[in-house]
Design a protein around this motif. Structure first.
Motif, mmCIF file in Angstrom:
data_model
loop_
_atom_site.group_PDB
_atom_site.id
_atom_site.type_symbol
_atom_site.label_atom_id
_atom_site.label_comp_id
_atom_site.label_asym_id
_atom_site.label_seq_id
_atom_site.Cartn_x
_atom_site.Cartn_y
_atom_site.Cartn_z
ATOM 1 N N SER A 14 0.805 -1.218 0.000
ATOM 2 C CA SER A 14 0.000 0.000 0.000
ATOM 3 C C SER A 14 0.841 1.272 0.000
ATOM 4 O O SER A 14 0.370 2.315 -0.385
ATOM 5 N N ILE A 15 2.091 1.187 0.428
ATOM 6 C CA ILE A 15 3.010 2.323 0.312
ATOM 7 C C ILE A 15 4.405 1.768 0.086
ATOM 8 O O ILE A 15 4.779 0.765 0.663
ATOM 9 N N LEU A 42 3.215 10.947 2.705
ATOM 10 C CA LEU A 42 2.093 10.073 2.374
ATOM 11 C C LEU A 42 1.612 9.376 3.638
ATOM 12 O O LEU A 42 2.367 8.662 4.296
ATOM 13 N N CYS A 43 0.353 9.606 3.962
ATOM 14 C CA CYS A 43 -0.249 9.025 5.171
ATOM 15 C C CYS A 43 -1.302 7.995 4.763
ATOM 16 O O CYS A 43 -2.239 8.325 4.038
ATOM 17 N N THR A 44 -1.148 6.777 5.228
ATOM 18 C CA THR A 44 -2.112 5.707 4.934
ATOM 19 C C THR A 44 -2.682 5.155 6.223
ATOM 20 O O THR A 44 -1.933 4.773 7.127
ATOM 21 N N THR A 77 -4.742 6.450 0.974
ATOM 22 C CA THR A 77 -3.543 7.251 1.181
ATOM 23 C C THR A 77 -3.824 8.720 0.931
ATOM 24 O O THR A 77 -4.527 9.080 -0.006
ATOM 25 N N SER A 79 -1.884 12.634 0.786
ATOM 26 C CA SER A 79 -0.658 13.425 0.755
ATOM 27 C C SER A 79 -0.868 14.667 1.619
ATOM 28 O O SER A 79 -1.799 15.440 1.384
ATOM 29 N N SER A 172 0.915 4.176 8.003
ATOM 30 C CA SER A 172 2.159 4.439 7.289
ATOM 31 C C SER A 172 2.242 5.946 7.107
ATOM 32 O O SER A 172 1.284 6.572 6.664
ATOM 33 N N LYS A 197 2.248 3.808 -4.814
ATOM 34 C CA LYS A 197 1.752 2.926 -3.765
ATOM 35 C C LYS A 197 2.166 1.468 -3.976
ATOM 36 O O LYS A 197 2.098 0.662 -3.051
#
Length: 232
Positions: A14-15, A42-44, A77, A79, A172, A197
């Protein structure tokens, strides 16, 4: 605006763990950049575990301290534009339906991530890391002084494996490995570049395979905890 909750389970891809190092993006850690410099991270929201809940959907409101916020669902995700002094807040909501609506959403807890501490300790960021949620603090209240903030962040990480019954979030947060023109960057924007990703170098394939098995094992343990703690 309604946000449809994604059904697929999160993937270890995923990242990309190959994203650029936060400390490189923020040379201020080495003492030679301005506090006003910003980079996208990048925040997931990979997943949320709450052993006392049953048949619930989870969403996360992401904020870096400004007026702009976004709500994301599991495995989505975002940004987020941050500076070295930024604090990114992840406020988790529990919903009975697979769409986020404020009228039915219940605040489960919050995690505040101080970017400077993240860069100092984790360098390249965090990849699918579990943290306990703060279920007692009102997320609308100020974050507090930096020392207390860092202490709570570290405690959330440490307690994630010590208190299995506390609601927790898997995140993440990684410095972006791609160049974005400054004029097109926003404080919070949904990032849809699937190439970023899903990229993974061949040297990471063994690590990813192991990580996927561990993630599946954690899910299985959580389901057993949830089954034991909810009415049949």
């Amino acid at each position: 605006t309604l946000l449809v909750h994604p059904r697929p389970r999160p993937s270890a891809h995923s990242i990309s763990p190959e994203c650029s190092i936060l400390a490189r993006g923020f040379p201020s850690i080495m003492g030679n950049t301005l506090a006003t410099d910003t980079i996208p991270v990048l925040c997931t929201m990979v997943d949320v575990h709450n052993p006392k809940a049953q048949d619930m959907f989870y969403f996360c409101n992401v904020s870096s301290g400004g007026a702009s916020t976004k709500v994301i669902g599991r495995s989505q995700t975002l940004s987020v534009e941050v500076g070295i002094t930024s604090v990114v807040s992840f406020t988790v909501y529990e919903c009975p339906e697979p769409v986020f609506t404020p009228e039915t959403a219940r605040c489960l807890g919050v995690l505040r991530v101080p970017i400077e501490r993240l860069a100092e300790r984790y360098s390249s960021g965090i990849f699918q890391q579990w943290f306990n949620l703060d279920t007692k603090t009102d997320p609308r209240m100020p974050a507090g002084d930096p020392q207390t903030l860092v202490s709570k962040f570290e405690q959330a990480y440490t307690d994630a494996v010590a208190d299995v019954y506390q609601p927790k979030i898997c995140l993440s947060v990684i410095g972006s490995s791609f160049e974005v023109q400054r004029g097109t960057r926003q404080t919070c924007s949904i990032f849809v570049g699937e190439d970023v990703k899903t990229q993974a170098g061949p040297d990471l394939k063994a690590l990813i395979a192991s990580h996927k098995q561990q993630a599946a094992y954690i899910d299985a343990l959580h389901e057993e905890l949830r089954r034991l703690n909810t009415p049949s």
